[in-house]
Scaffold this motif. Structure first.
Motif, short mmCIF file in Angstrom:
data_model
loop_
_atom_site.label_atom_id
_atom_site.label_comp_id
_atom_site.label_asym_id
_atom_site.label_seq_id
_atom_site.Cartn_x
_atom_site.Cartn_y
_atom_site.Cartn_z
N ARG A 1 -5.94 -15.10 -0.32
CA ARG A 1 -5.68 -13.75 -0.83
C ARG A 1 -4.39 -13.18 -0.24
O ARG A 1 -3.72 -12.37 -0.87
CB ARG A 1 -6.85 -12.81 -0.52
N MET B 1 -9.09 -3.48 4.15
CA MET B 1 -9.77 -2.96 2.95
C MET B 1 -10.13 -1.48 3.12
O MET B 1 -9.99 -0.68 2.20
CB MET B 1 -11.04 -3.78 2.64
N THR C 1 0.83 -1.21 0.00
CA THR C 1 0.00 0.00 0.00
C THR C 1 0.86 1.26 0.00
O THR C 1 0.35 2.36 -0.19
CB THR C 1 -0.89 0.06 1.27
N ARG D 1 -6.97 0.57 2.82
CA ARG D 1 -6.54 0.64 1.42
C ARG D 1 -7.29 1.73 0.66
O ARG D 1 -6.75 2.36 -0.24
CB ARG D 1 -6.74 -0.70 0.72
N ASP D 2 -8.56 1.93 1.05
CA ASP D 2 -9.39 2.92 0.34
C ASP D 2 -9.29 4.32 0.97
O ASP D 2 -10.00 5.23 0.53
CB ASP D 2 -10.87 2.50 0.40
N TRP E 1 -9.18 -8.37 7.84
CA TRP E 1 -9.38 -8.19 6.39
C TRP E 1 -10.19 -6.93 6.12
O TRP E 1 -9.83 -6.10 5.26
CB TRP E 1 -10.09 -9.43 5.82
N GLU E 2 -11.28 -6.74 6.86
CA GLU E 2 -12.15 -5.59 6.57
C GLU E 2 -11.46 -4.27 6.94
O GLU E 2 -11.60 -3.26 6.26
CB GLU E 2 -13.47 -5.74 7.32
#
Ligand code: FAD
Length: 379
Positions: free
Chosen positions: A58, A300, A25, A303-304, A296-297
């Motif tokens: 993943r 995510m 990232t 990352r955004d 994981w959430e």
């Protein structure tokens, strides 16, 4: 300026998975782990769900978890009562309902992947305290004068530091874990048997079985102190003869059990994940599966997120909202199972039997249960 964008406290499976999910990232990442390199984590058995397998794929580590034993069927019953339910991987449309590994192996593989691939400062140190400021939060080492700061602290310490206010229910139970062998093959079936002292699970692990046996804390200690023959005799009494005779038992250990749920899992500079956010009873093997979904959430969302907003109120709100249903569902599911099944009231015994019988004969109800166990409340 903060030393890191995200600093993770605790390199257990959830903290390590979070770090792996943030590689690439461009964020400045650090992870602090108290356990010195090369010391083995305990050998408690862990049943990973199919959903967790997808996360680990993943993260690029699933193929390194060689030897995970697939669970093709789960057989749920109650001792001395009628009713039972069988969950089947084919009916649920997945290759396996879960995969059994030991905790030490999962931790080791994830940390090795972090060491091999770089991109994260892996620091072996115990955090003693956290301090939250307006622009950054700081961790203070338990020994010496080490400090590090970050826009966001992700606490994955299994609940060791007093970070969040916790709702606690002491079940008055402990879990004995062990590896056992028996005279009949397991055929990749996992057994969850509810007994008056608590649930007893036998999970296929290689040719052998991994045992998680819930009982009173004093009895757990006594069971660990017995000779192997004495232990096997008690196990046979509790589980019965469905797998023939128990032959060997090794790696016995016991763990106190309680439900601990954080009231809040996110403030602007600090979020909690995994057992630090919710420590569950091991019945139905939900804890780590839920913790991997936390990691994981959160990854995510990060990352955004623009770098300047990391550690801001919007991220905290989004993470809390994203995890509400899944966490609530996991807590309610395991807590209800423990409280409903760990007693001998005649009316409850009848209701449990009816419940299991209904689940056994109504496919949509059974499939609903299977999906919840595989993917969590949002499955
Ligand atoms: C007997 C038993 C059986 C279980 N079976 C299952 C199962 O079948 N399926 C399932 O999904 N879950 C299961 N669980 C639950 C599972 O073990 C936990 O959900 C999981 O370990 C949580 O991972 P974590 O990384 O959040 O925390 P932990 O595994 O507790 O890791 C925390 C890490 O933080 C480090 N740490 C702690 N304090 C500090 C500090 N101050 N500074 C730096 N580092 C620190 C620790 O050294 C450790 O490495 C079981 C639990 C038990 C007890």
């Amino acid at each position: 300026m903060a030393d890191y964008d995200v600093l993770i406290i605790g390199g257990g499976p959830v903290g390590a998975a979070l770090a792996l999910a943030l590689r690439g990232t461009g964020l400045a990442l650090g992870l602090l782990e108290a356990r010195p390199r090369g010391t083995a984590a305990d050998a408690r058995p862990i049943a990973l769900s199919h959903g967790s397998r997808l996360i680990l794929e993943r993260l690029g580590v699933w193929e390194r978890l060689a030897g995970a034993t697939p669970i093709r069927r789960i057989h749920v019953s109650q001792r001395g009562g009628f009713g039972r339910v069988e969950l089947d991987a084919r009916q649920a449309g997945v290759p396996a309902l879960g995969y059994v590994l030991d905790y030490g192996q999962i931790s080791e593989v994830l940390v090795r992947a972090l060491e091999a691939e770089g991109g994260v400062d892996l620091i072996r140190a115990t955090v003693g305290a956290l301090e939250s400021g307006t622009d950054a939060a700081t961790v203070v080492a338990a020994a010496g004068d080490g400090r590090a700061s970050a826009r966001l602290l992700a606490v994955a310490d299994g609940g060791a530091l007093p970070v969040a206010r916790l709702r606690i229910r002491d079940y008055g139970q402990a879990a004995v874990s062990a590896r056992v062998s028996c005279s009949l093959p397991h055929h990749n079936v996992a057994y969850e048997r509810f007994t008056p002292e608590g649930p007893l699970a036998l999970l296929p692990m290689g040719e052998a079985l991994a045992l998680v046996w819930t009982t009173a804390p004093e009895r757990a200690q006594q069971l660990c102190a017995l000779t192997e023959a004495g232990f096997l005799a008690r196990l046979q009494e509790s589980f019965g003869n469905r797998l023939g005779g128990f032959k060997t038992a090794s790696s016995r250990a016991w763990f106190p059990l309680a439900l601990k749920v954080a009231d809040r899992i996110a403030d602007p500079r600090t979020v909690v994940v995994g057992s630090a956010a919710q420590m569950l009873h091991p019945v139905a093997g939900q804890g780590l599966n839920l913790g991997l979904r936390d990691a994981w959430e959160l990854a995510m969302l990060l990352r955004d997120c623009d770098r300047v907003h990391i550690g801001g109120p919007e991220l905290a709100r989004a993470y809390s909202a994203r995890r509400r249903l899944d966490r609530g569902g996991g807590v309610l599911f395991t807590d209800s199972l423990v409280r409903l099944f760990s007693n001998e009231l005649a009316a409850l015994k009848l209701a449990r039997g009816l419940g299991l019988a209904v689940l056994g004969v109504i496919p949509p109800a059974r499939d609903f249960l299977a999906r919840r166990m595989i993917f969590g409340a949002r499955g």
